[in-house]
Design a protein around this motif. Structure first.
Motif, PDB file in Angstrom:
ATOM      1  N   LYS A 125     -51.645  78.439  45.651  1.00 47.05           N
ATOM      2  CA  LYS A 125     -53.069  78.702  45.909  1.00 47.05           C
ATOM      3  C   LYS A 125     -53.924  77.496  45.552  1.00 47.05           C
ATOM      4  CE  LYS A 125     -52.575  83.696  45.318  1.00 47.05           C
ATOM      5  NZ  LYS A 125     -52.790  84.864  44.424  1.00 47.05           N
ATOM      6  N   LYS A 126     -53.561  76.830  44.474  1.00 43.93           N
ATOM      7  CA  LYS A 126     -54.337  75.675  44.014  1.00 43.93           C
ATOM      8  C   LYS A 126     -54.284  74.526  45.008  1.00 43.93           C
ATOM      9  CE  LYS A 126     -55.308  73.392  39.639  1.00 43.93           C
ATOM     10  NZ  LYS A 126     -54.920  73.298  38.206  1.00 43.93           N
ATOM     11  N   ILE A 127     -53.144  74.358  45.673  1.00 42.98           N
ATOM     12  CA  ILE A 127     -52.987  73.230  46.599  1.00 42.98           C
ATOM     13  C   ILE A 127     -53.201  73.626  48.056  1.00 42.98           C
ATOM     14  CG2 ILE A 127     -51.481  71.915  45.085  1.00 42.98           C
ATOM     15  CD1 ILE A 127     -49.078  73.013  46.454  1.00 42.98           C
ATOM     16  N   GLY A 128     -53.597  74.878  48.281  1.00 40.08           N
ATOM     17  CA  GLY A 128     -53.941  75.310  49.633  1.00 40.08           C
ATOM     18  C   GLY A 128     -52.774  75.545  50.558  1.00 40.08           C
ATOM     19  N   LEU A 129     -51.596  75.880  50.003  1.00 41.40           N
ATOM     20  CA  LEU A 129     -50.420  76.133  50.842  1.00 41.40           C
ATOM     21  C   LEU A 129     -50.037  77.610  50.913  1.00 41.40           C
ATOM     22  CD1 LEU A 129     -47.954  73.214  49.928  1.00 41.40           C
ATOM     23  CD2 LEU A 129     -49.700  73.302  51.713  1.00 41.40           C
ATOM     24  N   PHE A 130     -50.624  78.426  50.069  1.00 41.26           N
ATOM     25  CA  PHE A 130     -50.218  79.838  49.973  1.00 41.26           C
ATOM     26  C   PHE A 130     -50.312  80.550  51.315  1.00 41.26           C
ATOM     27  CE2 PHE A 130     -50.945  84.337  49.024  1.00 41.26           C
ATOM     28  CZ  PHE A 130     -49.879  84.599  48.169  1.00 41.26           C
ATOM     29  N   GLU A 131     -51.344  80.277  52.060  1.00 38.63           N
ATOM     30  CA  GLU A 131     -51.589  80.986  53.322  1.00 38.63           C
ATOM     31  C   GLU A 131     -50.512  80.729  54.376  1.00 38.63           C
ATOM     32  OE1 GLU A 131     -54.584  78.913  56.021  1.00 38.63           O
ATOM     33  OE2 GLU A 131     -55.113  78.044  54.070  1.00 38.63           O
ATOM     34  N   TYR A 132     -49.754  79.655  54.226  1.00 41.62           N
ATOM     35  CA  TYR A 132     -48.764  79.312  55.243  1.00 41.62           C
ATOM     36  C   TYR A 132     -47.460  80.092  55.098  1.00 41.62           C
ATOM     37  CZ  TYR A 132     -51.810  75.368  56.311  1.00 41.62           C
ATOM     38  OH  TYR A 132     -52.884  74.605  56.666  1.00 41.62           O
ATOM     39  N   PHE A 133     -47.226  80.692  53.938  1.00 40.29           N
ATOM     40  CA  PHE A 133     -45.931  81.309  53.673  1.00 40.29           C
ATOM     41  C   PHE A 133     -45.912  82.797  54.016  1.00 40.29           C
ATOM     42  CE2 PHE A 133     -45.680  77.478  51.167  1.00 40.29           C
ATOM     43  CZ  PHE A 133     -44.374  77.074  51.398  1.00 40.29           C
ATOM     44  N   ASN A 134     -44.862  83.198  54.722  1.00 36.95           N
ATOM     45  CA  ASN A 134     -44.625  84.616  54.990  1.00 36.95           C
ATOM     46  C   ASN A 134     -44.056  85.323  53.765  1.00 36.95           C
ATOM     47  OD1 ASN A 134     -43.761  83.039  57.792  1.00 36.95           O
ATOM     48  ND2 ASN A 134     -45.052  84.835  58.134  1.00 36.95           N
ATOM     49  N   ALA A 135     -43.384  84.566  52.895  1.00 36.22           N
ATOM     50  CA  ALA A 135     -42.769  85.154  51.700  1.00 36.22           C
ATOM     51  C   ALA A 135     -42.626  84.082  50.628  1.00 36.22           C
ATOM     52  CB  ALA A 135     -41.401  85.741  52.038  1.00 36.22           C
ATOM     53  N   VAL A 136     -42.591  84.541  49.367  1.00 36.14           N
ATOM     54  CA  VAL A 136     -42.368  83.651  48.228  1.00 36.14           C
ATOM     55  C   VAL A 136     -41.258  84.262  47.377  1.00 36.14           C
ATOM     56  CG1 VAL A 136     -43.355  82.629  46.146  1.00 36.14           C
ATOM     57  CG2 VAL A 136     -44.761  82.839  48.210  1.00 36.14           C
ATOM     58  N   VAL A 137     -40.142  83.553  47.246  1.00 35.87           N
ATOM     59  CA  VAL A 137     -38.985  84.025  46.491  1.00 35.87           C
ATOM     60  C   VAL A 137     -38.790  83.091  45.301  1.00 35.87           C
ATOM     61  CG1 VAL A 137     -36.519  84.539  46.560  1.00 35.87           C
ATOM     62  CG2 VAL A 137     -37.942  84.953  48.577  1.00 35.87           C
ATOM     63  N   CYS A 138     -38.709  83.687  44.091  1.00 36.93           N
ATOM     64  CA  CYS A 138     -38.699  82.890  42.863  1.00 36.93           C
ATOM     65  C   CYS A 138     -37.475  83.179  42.008  1.00 36.93           C
ATOM     66  CB  CYS A 138     -39.969  83.169  42.063  1.00 36.93           C
ATOM     67  SG  CYS A 138     -41.486  82.823  42.992  1.00 36.93           S
ATOM     68  N   ALA A 139     -37.226  82.264  41.064  1.00 38.40           N
ATOM     69  CA  ALA A 139     -36.014  82.339  40.253  1.00 38.40           C
ATOM     70  C   ALA A 139     -35.943  83.594  39.399  1.00 38.40           C
ATOM     71  CB  ALA A 139     -35.915  81.104  39.370  1.00 38.40           C
ATOM     72  N   ASP A 140     -37.110  84.142  38.999  1.00 40.61           N
ATOM     73  CA  ASP A 140     -37.080  85.327  38.142  1.00 40.61           C
ATOM     74  C   ASP A 140     -36.803  86.614  38.916  1.00 40.61           C
ATOM     75  OD1 ASP A 140     -39.517  85.235  39.408  1.00 40.61           O
ATOM     76  OD2 ASP A 140     -40.728  85.586  37.619  1.00 40.61           O
ATOM     77  N   MET A 141     -36.514  86.477  40.208  1.00 41.96           N
ATOM     78  CA  MET A 141     -36.141  87.636  41.017  1.00 41.96           C
ATOM     79  C   MET A 141     -34.626  87.836  41.070  1.00 41.96           C
ATOM     80  SD  MET A 141     -38.740  87.157  44.258  1.00 41.96           S
ATOM     81  CE  MET A 141     -40.527  87.141  44.048  1.00 41.96           C
ATOM     82  N   VAL A 142     -33.877  86.858  40.543  1.00 39.86           N
ATOM     83  CA  VAL A 142     -32.404  86.942  40.575  1.00 39.86           C
ATOM     84  C   VAL A 142     -31.846  86.653  39.194  1.00 39.86           C
ATOM     85  CG1 VAL A 142     -32.230  86.310  43.021  1.00 39.86           C
ATOM     86  CG2 VAL A 142     -32.202  84.509  41.273  1.00 39.86           C
ATOM     87  N   GLU A 143     -30.587  87.014  39.000  1.00 41.75           N
ATOM     88  CA  GLU A 143     -29.950  86.826  37.692  1.00 41.75           C
ATOM     89  C   GLU A 143     -29.610  85.371  37.438  1.00 41.75           C
ATOM     90  OE1 GLU A 143     -26.033  88.413  35.188  1.00 41.75           O
ATOM     91  OE2 GLU A 143     -26.634  89.409  37.036  1.00 41.75           O
ATOM     92  N   ARG A 144     -29.081  84.704  38.459  1.00 43.34           N
ATOM     93  CA  ARG A 144     -28.657  83.311  38.291  1.00 43.34           C
ATOM     94  C   ARG A 144     -29.489  82.411  39.202  1.00 43.34           C
ATOM     95  NH1 ARG A 144     -22.566  82.647  39.508  1.00 43.34           N
ATOM     96  NH2 ARG A 144     -23.269  83.643  41.446  1.00 43.34           N
ATOM     97  N   GLY A 145     -29.991  81.335  38.621  1.00 43.46           N
ATOM     98  CA  GLY A 145     -30.764  80.378  39.395  1.00 43.46           C
ATOM     99  C   GLY A 145     -29.886  79.369  40.116  1.00 43.46           C
TER     100      GLY A 145
END
Length: 218
Positions: A125-145
């Motif tokens: 959001k700070k760099i103005g890229l949030f609007e371009y993404f259909n989804a955001v998948v992060c490391a804390d969503m899975v057990e192993r990074g």
């Protein structure tokens, strides 16, 4: 290069979309020094996109079983936040233009990052890229990074897209191996180091810049 039928492009963030990996390379040795440890210039390079539990294991391998990884990591996070307050979050050349081109051509775009959800969304959001993404998948969503395949496998499963129908765009060996092991077509855009001969074998392409991705769809 074989033409692929690609439905989605999955992007790493640090070192790929944002020119921030260099700040982590600076902050890790400073954080270690604060706690009385020394770090070689090569060691922080191994930490790029390295997720749980591998980062904890790596530090214990380097500094012993009693090493307090989480305390050092929190201090490193503080150092990076201080740097970003001073410099802002610099984008890689062509980041916004590439995302806009892909969106305009109806290509599904997801972030697949070693960051946690709060920081990833705040940065985007700070760099103005949030609007371009259909989804955001992060490391804390899975057990192993990364370099485990979990995060890319999870992304493809939740998005309902087969891994072989994706390009995964990464800058680091750990990120590339994560995407490759999940079955994605891996594009490496090197940031701090070039791929070695072994890593080259798993890449679909090594590109010079983000805008080169658009040419793969033409």
């Amino acid at each position: 290069m074989e033409k692929k039928n690609i439905k989605a492009v999955l992007f790493d963030m640090d070192g790929t979309l944002t020119d921030t990996e260099k700040f982590y390379q600076k902050a890790w040795p400073e954080a270690l020094a604060h706690f009385g440890y020394e770090m070689t210039p090569e060691q922080p390079l191994e930490l790029r996109s390295l997720g749980r539990p591998f980062a904890v294991e790596k530090f214990k391998e380097w500094y012993g079983e009693d090493f307090d990884y989480w305390a050092v990591r929190e201090y490193r996070k503080t150092l990076v936040e201080q740097i970003l307050k001073e410099t802002g979050i610099p984008l890689k050349p062509g980041a916004k233009e590439t995302l806009k081109w892909l969106r305009d051509h109806d290509v599904f775009i997801s972030l697949v990052t070693a960051n946690d959800r709060e920081r990833a969304n705040r940065y985007l959001k700070k760099i103005g890229l949030f609007e371009y993404f259909n989804a955001v998948v992060c490391a804390d969503m899975v057990e192993r990074g990364k370099p485990a395949p979990d995060i890319y496998a999870y992304a493809c499963k939740t998005l309902g897209i087969a891994p072989q129908e994706t390009y995964a765009v990464e800058d680091s060996p750990n990120g590339c191996m994560s995407a490759y092991q999940a079955g994605c077509n891996v594009i490496m855009i090197p940031d701090l180091t070039e791929p070695d001969e072994e890593l080259k074998k798993v890449l679909y392409a090594r590109l010079d810049c983000l805008l080169d991705i658009c040419d793969l769809f033409k």
